[in-house]
Write a protein that holds these residues in place. Structure first.
Motif, PDB file in Angstrom:
ATOM      1  N   SER A   1      11.109 112.063  50.343  1.00 34.69           N
ATOM      2  CA  SER A   1      10.906 112.987  49.217  1.00 34.69           C
ATOM      3  C   SER A   1      10.341 112.243  48.014  1.00 34.69           C
ATOM      4  CB  SER A   1      12.226 113.649  48.811  1.00 34.69           C
ATOM      5  OG  SER A   1      12.714 114.446  49.843  1.00 34.69           O
ATOM      6  N   TYR A   2      10.847 111.041  47.781  1.00 34.87           N
ATOM      7  CA  TYR A   2      10.356 110.259  46.645  1.00 34.87           C
ATOM      8  C   TYR A   2       8.886 109.862  46.858  1.00 34.87           C
ATOM      9  CZ  TYR A   2      10.029 106.852  42.897  1.00 34.87           C
ATOM     10  OH  TYR A   2       9.634 106.165  41.773  1.00 34.87           O
ATOM     11  N   LYS A   3       8.521 109.519  48.088  1.00 39.18           N
ATOM     12  CA  LYS A   3       7.119 109.182  48.373  1.00 39.18           C
ATOM     13  C   LYS A   3       6.205 110.383  48.119  1.00 39.18           C
ATOM     14  CE  LYS A   3       7.506 105.395  51.643  1.00 39.18           C
ATOM     15  NZ  LYS A   3       7.221 104.934  53.001  1.00 39.18           N
ATOM     16  N   ARG A   4       6.623 111.562  48.580  1.00 37.48           N
ATOM     17  CA  ARG A   4       5.831 112.778  48.331  1.00 37.48           C
ATOM     18  C   ARG A   4       5.678 113.027  46.833  1.00 37.48           C
ATOM     19  NH1 ARG A   4       8.719 114.606  52.631  1.00 37.48           N
ATOM     20  NH2 ARG A   4      10.190 115.766  51.354  1.00 37.48           N
ATOM     21  N   TYR A   5       6.765 112.838  46.109  1.00 36.82           N
ATOM     22  CA  TYR A   5       6.737 112.976  44.651  1.00 36.82           C
ATOM     23  C   TYR A   5       5.713 112.011  44.042  1.00 36.82           C
ATOM     24  CZ  TYR A   5       8.359 111.108  40.122  1.00 36.82           C
ATOM     25  OH  TYR A   5       8.432 110.585  38.853  1.00 36.82           O
ATOM     26  N   ARG A   6       5.759 110.752  44.449  1.00 33.85           N
ATOM     27  CA  ARG A   6       4.825 109.752  43.912  1.00 33.85           C
ATOM     28  C   ARG A   6       3.381 110.128  44.216  1.00 33.85           C
ATOM     29  NH1 ARG A   6       6.427 104.865  41.823  1.00 33.85           N
ATOM     30  NH2 ARG A   6       4.510 103.841  42.492  1.00 33.85           N
ATOM     31  N   HIS A   7       3.112 110.543  45.440  1.00 32.15           N
ATOM     32  CA  HIS A   7       1.747 110.926  45.825  1.00 32.15           C
ATOM     33  C   HIS A   7       1.266 112.126  44.999  1.00 32.15           C
ATOM     34  CE1 HIS A   7       2.556 108.900  49.938  1.00 32.15           C
ATOM     35  NE2 HIS A   7       2.157 108.029  49.042  1.00 32.15           N
ATOM     36  N   THR A   8       2.157 113.071  44.784  1.00 33.56           N
ATOM     37  CA  THR A   8       1.803 114.246  43.982  1.00 33.56           C
ATOM     38  C   THR A   8       1.453 113.848  42.554  1.00 33.56           C
ATOM     39  OG1 THR A   8       3.222 115.682  45.315  1.00 33.56           O
ATOM     40  CG2 THR A   8       2.634 116.467  43.104  1.00 33.56           C
ATOM     41  N   VAL A   9       2.299 113.034  41.938  1.00 30.24           N
ATOM     42  CA  VAL A   9       2.066 112.617  40.544  1.00 30.24           C
ATOM     43  C   VAL A   9       0.776 111.803  40.440  1.00 30.24           C
ATOM     44  CG1 VAL A   9       2.953 111.284  38.589  1.00 30.24           C
ATOM     45  CG2 VAL A   9       4.516 112.705  39.934  1.00 30.24           C
ATOM     46  N   ILE A  10       0.579 110.875  41.347  1.00 34.33           N
ATOM     47  CA  ILE A  10      -0.619 110.018  41.334  1.00 34.33           C
ATOM     48  C   ILE A  10      -1.879 110.849  41.537  1.00 34.33           C
ATOM     49  CG2 ILE A  10      -1.805 108.119  42.523  1.00 34.33           C
ATOM     50  CD1 ILE A  10       1.132 107.047  43.116  1.00 34.33           C
TER      51      ILE A  10
ATOM     52  N   THR B   1      -5.062 108.106  36.379  1.00 32.69           N
ATOM     53  CA  THR B   1      -5.106 106.927  35.498  1.00 32.69           C
ATOM     54  C   THR B   1      -3.835 106.074  35.584  1.00 32.69           C
ATOM     55  OG1 THR B   1      -4.266 108.296  33.684  1.00 32.69           O
ATOM     56  CG2 THR B   1      -6.668 107.966  33.802  1.00 32.69           C
ATOM     57  N   LEU B   2      -2.796 106.576  36.241  1.00 34.82           N
ATOM     58  CA  LEU B   2      -1.517 105.848  36.302  1.00 34.82           C
ATOM     59  C   LEU B   2      -1.646 104.520  37.031  1.00 34.82           C
ATOM     60  CD1 LEU B   2       1.275 108.456  37.115  1.00 34.82           C
ATOM     61  CD2 LEU B   2       0.766 107.367  34.936  1.00 34.82           C
ATOM     62  N   ARG B   3      -1.013 103.503  36.456  1.00 32.50           N
ATOM     63  CA  ARG B   3      -0.891 102.202  37.110  1.00 32.50           C
ATOM     64  C   ARG B   3       0.560 101.907  37.468  1.00 32.50           C
ATOM     65  NH1 ARG B   3      -4.507  98.404  33.313  1.00 32.50           N
ATOM     66  NH2 ARG B   3      -3.647  99.790  31.767  1.00 32.50           N
ATOM     67  N   PHE B   4       1.496 102.566  36.748  1.00 32.09           N
ATOM     68  CA  PHE B   4       2.927 102.437  37.035  1.00 32.09           C
ATOM     69  C   PHE B   4       3.546 103.821  37.015  1.00 32.09           C
ATOM     70  CE2 PHE B   4       2.108  98.151  35.740  1.00 32.09           C
ATOM     71  CZ  PHE B   4       3.015  97.387  36.452  1.00 32.09           C
ATOM     72  N   LEU B   5       4.394 104.090  37.996  1.00 36.21           N
ATOM     73  CA  LEU B   5       5.158 105.327  38.033  1.00 36.21           C
ATOM     74  C   LEU B   5       6.612 104.955  38.240  1.00 36.21           C
ATOM     75  CD1 LEU B   5       5.456 108.366  38.070  1.00 36.21           C
ATOM     76  CD2 LEU B   5       4.817 108.349  40.500  1.00 36.21           C
ATOM     77  N   ASP B   6       7.439 105.405  37.332  1.00 38.61           N
ATOM     78  CA  ASP B   6       8.848 105.046  37.296  1.00 38.61           C
ATOM     79  C   ASP B   6       8.936 103.522  37.173  1.00 38.61           C
ATOM     80  OD1 ASP B   6       9.475 107.752  37.407  1.00 38.61           O
ATOM     81  OD2 ASP B   6       9.415 107.759  39.593  1.00 38.61           O
TER      82      ASP B   6
ATOM     83  N   ARG C   1      -2.643 105.413  46.264  1.00 30.45           N
ATOM     84  CA  ARG C   1      -3.838 106.094  45.743  1.00 30.45           C
ATOM     85  C   ARG C   1      -4.595 106.798  46.874  1.00 30.45           C
ATOM     86  NH1 ARG C   1      -4.223 105.491  40.613  1.00 30.45           N
ATOM     87  NH2 ARG C   1      -3.697 103.541  39.615  1.00 30.45           N
ATOM     88  N   LYS C   2      -4.703 106.109  48.024  1.00 33.15           N
ATOM     89  CA  LYS C   2      -5.380 106.711  49.177  1.00 33.15           C
ATOM     90  C   LYS C   2      -4.638 107.957  49.659  1.00 33.15           C
ATOM     91  CE  LYS C   2      -7.470 102.410  50.724  1.00 33.15           C
ATOM     92  NZ  LYS C   2      -7.344 101.275  51.636  1.00 33.15           N
ATOM     93  N   GLU C   3      -3.315 107.864  49.751  1.00 35.71           N
ATOM     94  CA  GLU C   3      -2.502 109.016  50.161  1.00 35.71           C
ATOM     95  C   GLU C   3      -2.622 110.152  49.146  1.00 35.71           C
ATOM     96  OE1 GLU C   3      -0.770 109.728  52.982  1.00 35.71           O
ATOM     97  OE2 GLU C   3      -1.703 107.904  53.748  1.00 35.71           O
ATOM     98  N   ALA C   4      -2.651 109.799  47.874  1.00 36.37           N
ATOM     99  CA  ALA C   4      -2.790 110.811  46.820  1.00 36.37           C
ATOM    100  C   ALA C   4      -4.148 111.499  46.910  1.00 36.37           C
ATOM    101  CB  ALA C   4      -2.612 110.162  45.445  1.00 36.37           C
ATOM    102  N   GLN C   5      -5.197 110.746  47.229  1.00 39.72           N
ATOM    103  CA  GLN C   5      -6.534 111.334  47.386  1.00 39.72           C
ATOM    104  C   GLN C   5      -6.556 112.303  48.569  1.00 39.72           C
ATOM    105  OE1 GLN C   5      -9.037 107.859  47.599  1.00 39.72           O
ATOM    106  NE2 GLN C   5      -9.460 107.894  45.402  1.00 39.72           N
ATOM    107  N   LYS C   6      -5.877 111.918  49.657  1.00 43.38           N
ATOM    108  CA  LYS C   6      -5.792 112.816  50.817  1.00 43.38           C
ATOM    109  C   LYS C   6      -5.088 114.111  50.417  1.00 43.38           C
ATOM    110  CE  LYS C   6      -5.426 109.250  54.382  1.00 43.38           C
ATOM    111  NZ  LYS C   6      -4.484 108.659  55.354  1.00 43.38           N
TER     112      LYS C   6
END
Length: 191
Positions: A143-152, A157-162, A171-176
């Motif tokens: 769930s946390y990974k999905r959250y990170r991908h969604t936010v990214i 422009t994010l370089r740090f999340l939490d 970034r690649k997963e977020a682009q997908k």
């Protein structure tokens, strides 16, 4: 206002509690003052010359008067009562937003608000909010990974999340994720 020394007090009116704060080197810190909003007089006086604003451990339900802080690069709002419906002003210079331990439930609504208002955000921390599924709120790693991908995907422009840097793999997963979401074209959006 007393600006000499580290602390200053605001509130000379009869029976008005004094607000203790610290303004030093373009950094304004107002913590543990039970504020529900940002005092207008203080925002007017210090806002234009403040780069970093810390309002942690208050009772903020609004960020009214934040627009006076037009040069902010860092905003720390940890441990308040802000929600996903909090309306932020546009802060084009903001790079760091810490909004841990608030009352943000809807990630979608919160991201919709900040992705446009803070276009240069490089560091975002939202731990201990219900919208951030991690061990602080009893959620699993997937769930946390999905959250990170969604936010990214929403804030590229994010370089740090939490507490962690954004990786190239994320970034690649977020682009997908971004390319798999069907977005209506401009002519399909109702006016």
């Amino acid at each position: 206002y007393k600006r000499q020394g580290i602390n200053a007090e605001y509130g000379d009116r009869l029976m008005e509690p004094k607000l203790v704060f610290n303004f030093d080197n373009r950094n304004l810190c107002i913590v543990e003052q039970a504020l529900k909003s940002i005092p207008q007089e203080l925002a007017e006086k210090y806002g234009p010359e403040t780069d970093s604003l810390t309002l942690s451990d208050n009772s903020l339900t609004s960020v009214e008067n934040l627009h006076y802080f037009s040069k902010l690069t860092s905003l720390v709002l940890d441990s308040n009562c802000l929600t996903e419906t909090t309306l932020f002003p546009s802060l084009l210079t903001l790079q760091t937003l810490c909004i841990n331990s608030n009352k943000i439930d809807s990630l979608e609504l919160f991201l919709k608000e900040i992705e446009v208002k803070f276009p240069n955000l490089v560091y975002l921390s939202m731990l201990k909010n219900n919208c951030c599924p991690n061990y602080f709120v009893g959620k699993d790693t997937a769930s946390y990974k999905r959250y990170r991908h969604t936010v990214i995907s929403r804030i590229p422009t994010l370089r740090f999340l939490d507490a962690s840097p954004v990786t190239n793999e994320e970034r690649k997963e977020a682009q997908k994720l971004n390319s798999s979401v069907a977005r209506p074209s401009a002519d399909q959006v109702p006016v």
